[in-house]
Design a protein around this motif. Structure first.
Motif, PDB file in Angstrom:
ATOM      1  N   GLU A   1      36.252 -17.063  15.086  1.00  0.00           N
ATOM      2  CA  GLU A   1      35.306 -16.822  13.996  1.00  0.00           C
ATOM      3  C   GLU A   1      33.938 -16.413  14.533  1.00  0.00           C
ATOM      4  O   GLU A   1      33.276 -15.519  13.983  1.00  0.00           O
ATOM      5  N   ALA A   2      33.507 -17.070  15.629  1.00  0.00           N
ATOM      6  CA  ALA A   2      32.210 -16.725  16.220  1.00  0.00           C
ATOM      7  C   ALA A   2      32.216 -15.292  16.746  1.00  0.00           C
ATOM      8  O   ALA A   2      31.238 -14.554  16.595  1.00  0.00           O
ATOM      9  N   MET A   3      33.330 -14.881  17.347  1.00  0.00           N
ATOM     10  CA  MET A   3      33.412 -13.511  17.863  1.00  0.00           C
ATOM     11  C   MET A   3      33.429 -12.498  16.732  1.00  0.00           C
ATOM     12  O   MET A   3      32.832 -11.415  16.847  1.00  0.00           O
ATOM     13  N   ARG A   4      34.077 -12.832  15.634  1.00  0.00           N
ATOM     14  CA  ARG A   4      34.053 -11.947  14.461  1.00  0.00           C
ATOM     15  C   ARG A   4      32.608 -11.698  14.018  1.00  0.00           C
ATOM     16  O   ARG A   4      32.220 -10.556  13.724  1.00  0.00           O
ATOM     17  N   SER A   5      31.829 -12.760  13.952  1.00  0.00           N
ATOM     18  CA  SER A   5      30.435 -12.647  13.510  1.00  0.00           C
ATOM     19  C   SER A   5      29.615 -11.816  14.490  1.00  0.00           C
ATOM     20  O   SER A   5      28.768 -11.002  14.081  1.00  0.00           O
ATOM     21  N   ILE A   6      29.859 -12.008  15.783  1.00  0.00           N
ATOM     22  CA  ILE A   6      29.124 -11.243  16.794  1.00  0.00           C
ATOM     23  C   ILE A   6      29.445  -9.762  16.680  1.00  0.00           C
ATOM     24  O   ILE A   6      28.557  -8.899  16.718  1.00  0.00           O
ATOM     25  N   LEU A   7      30.718  -9.430  16.526  1.00  0.00           N
ATOM     26  CA  LEU A   7      31.114  -8.021  16.407  1.00  0.00           C
ATOM     27  C   LEU A   7      30.569  -7.395  15.129  1.00  0.00           C
ATOM     28  O   LEU A   7      30.185  -6.218  15.114  1.00  0.00           O
ATOM     29  N   LYS A   8      30.524  -8.176  14.070  1.00  0.00           N
ATOM     30  CA  LYS A   8      29.977  -7.666  12.813  1.00  0.00           C
ATOM     31  C   LYS A   8      28.502  -7.324  12.969  1.00  0.00           C
ATOM     32  O   LYS A   8      28.008  -6.329  12.408  1.00  0.00           O
TER      33      LYS A   8
END
Length: 347
Positions: A233-240
């Motif tokens: 989930e944290a990586m999703r937010s970073i990529l977004k």
């Protein structure tokens, strides 16, 4: 010998036999005395008695949780080693709660265990509970993680890894890996539990290396609590937020890195190619992904601390002094090395 002296001696011998039944008292070269009863039991009569292997040693261990493959391997190692060493283990799992760890320590004190071992959830806040253990006369060994206290005599030894050096190893690889890549090179960081020793140490060690290179920049740092789900989930937010600006990912453990790999693939990028991924632990699943090229570098953090802990407990019970810091041997893995390791990996 006169009649009176012989009479007194016989009376003394008879009195000793009445007290001991079929027992005998022996003296060793060091003038320590040992009482051997008819059942073969032994009790030290030395002036300063030490605990012996004749009595079962009881160890109380407060594990911090089950957040990762690494932690589960660590738990299994400690349980297996206790059984092998014939040490009675009282195991309490805190499930990431420092308060539950405090409760466990107080329970160990009430049960009058011989030694307490703790894998602290976070670094701070341990001094009062460690003072309670000291007042009870029970030595404390820290396992895997440090507890930050003003008086380091409150714990006997720390067994585990050098987290700062792990971060430095990760940083050195990144510097070498992207040295020919036109800058600036954006870095994302997935951090472990806030305030925990490995997250602090790995983050600080990594920064010590990359801050000396102006073409490297940490764009985003997010907490993933060492878990697959939160790492993803944290990586999703970073990529977004940053998208293709992210060229490198430094994950504080394998589980978060594996979650991030899924997020990167869902975003449409290729992990290990579009984004260089560096992780810490060395679990079997991480090495499989390393072999596939989805991970680029893994710094080992050895979870198999059980034998080290049981040996330390036995040394304490023999009255011996432990080194304050007991480091475990560790290595690093690249895409060229995991195949040979996978066959023998225990976790």
């Amino acid at each position: 010998m006169g009649l009176l002296q012989r009479f007194i001696l016989n009376v003394f011998i008879g009195f000793a036999v009445l007290l001991s039944g079929c027992a005998a008292v022996t003296q060793d070269a060091g003038n320590n005395y040992e009482f051997k009863g008819s059942a073969g039991t032994r009790e030290s009569l030395a002036a300063e008695p030490s605990r012996t292997a004749d009595r079962t040693i009881t160890l109380g261990f407060s594990q911090l949780g089950t957040e990762s493959d690494w932690r589960n391997a660590n738990t299994a190692s400690i349980k297996d080693a206790a059984k092998e060493a014939e040490i009675r283990l009282i195991f309490e799992n805190a499930e990431q709660s420092q308060e539950q760890q405090f409760q466990a320590v107080r329970s160990f004190i009430r049960q009058k265990v011989d030694v307490i071992a703790i894998a602290p959830v976070v670094e701070k806040g341990w001094e009062p509970i460690l003072r309670e253990a000291r007042q009870a006369g029970i030595p404390v060994i820290l396992v895997d993680r440090l507890a930050e206290v003003s008086d380091t005599s409150l714990y006997t030894a720390l067994i585990g890894s050098d987290f700062y050096e792990e971060g430095r190893k990760a940083g050195k690889f990144v510097v070498d890996k992207v040295k020919n890549v036109p800058g600036p090179v954006g870095i994302a960081e997935l951090k472990g539990t806030a305030g925990s020793a490995p997250s602090i140490g790995r983050g600080d060690g990594f920064r010590e290396i990359v801050r000396n290179h102006s073409d490297l920049a940490i764009l985003e740092s997010a907490v993933g609590n060492f878990t697959f789900e939160e790492g993803k989930e944290a990586m999703r937010s970073i990529l977004k937020a940053r998208g293709a600006e992210v060229r490198v990912l430094f994950s504080h453990n394998d589980d978060m890195a594996l979650g991030a790999i899924e997020a990167i693939e869902e975003y449409g990028l290729s992990p290990g190619k579009d984004i260089v991924i560096v992780s810490v632990d060395g679990t079997r699943r991480a090495l499989v992904n390393l072999e596939k090229g989805k991970l680029n570098y893994v710094v080992e953090c050895n979870p198999l601390l059980g034998p080290n802990l049981m040996q330390a407990v036995k040394e304490l019970m023999r009255g011996r002094t432990l080194p304050k810091r007991i480091l475990t041997p560790e290595t690093v893995f690249t895409e060229a090395t995991p195949a040979a390791e996978l066959a023998n990996r225990k976790y």
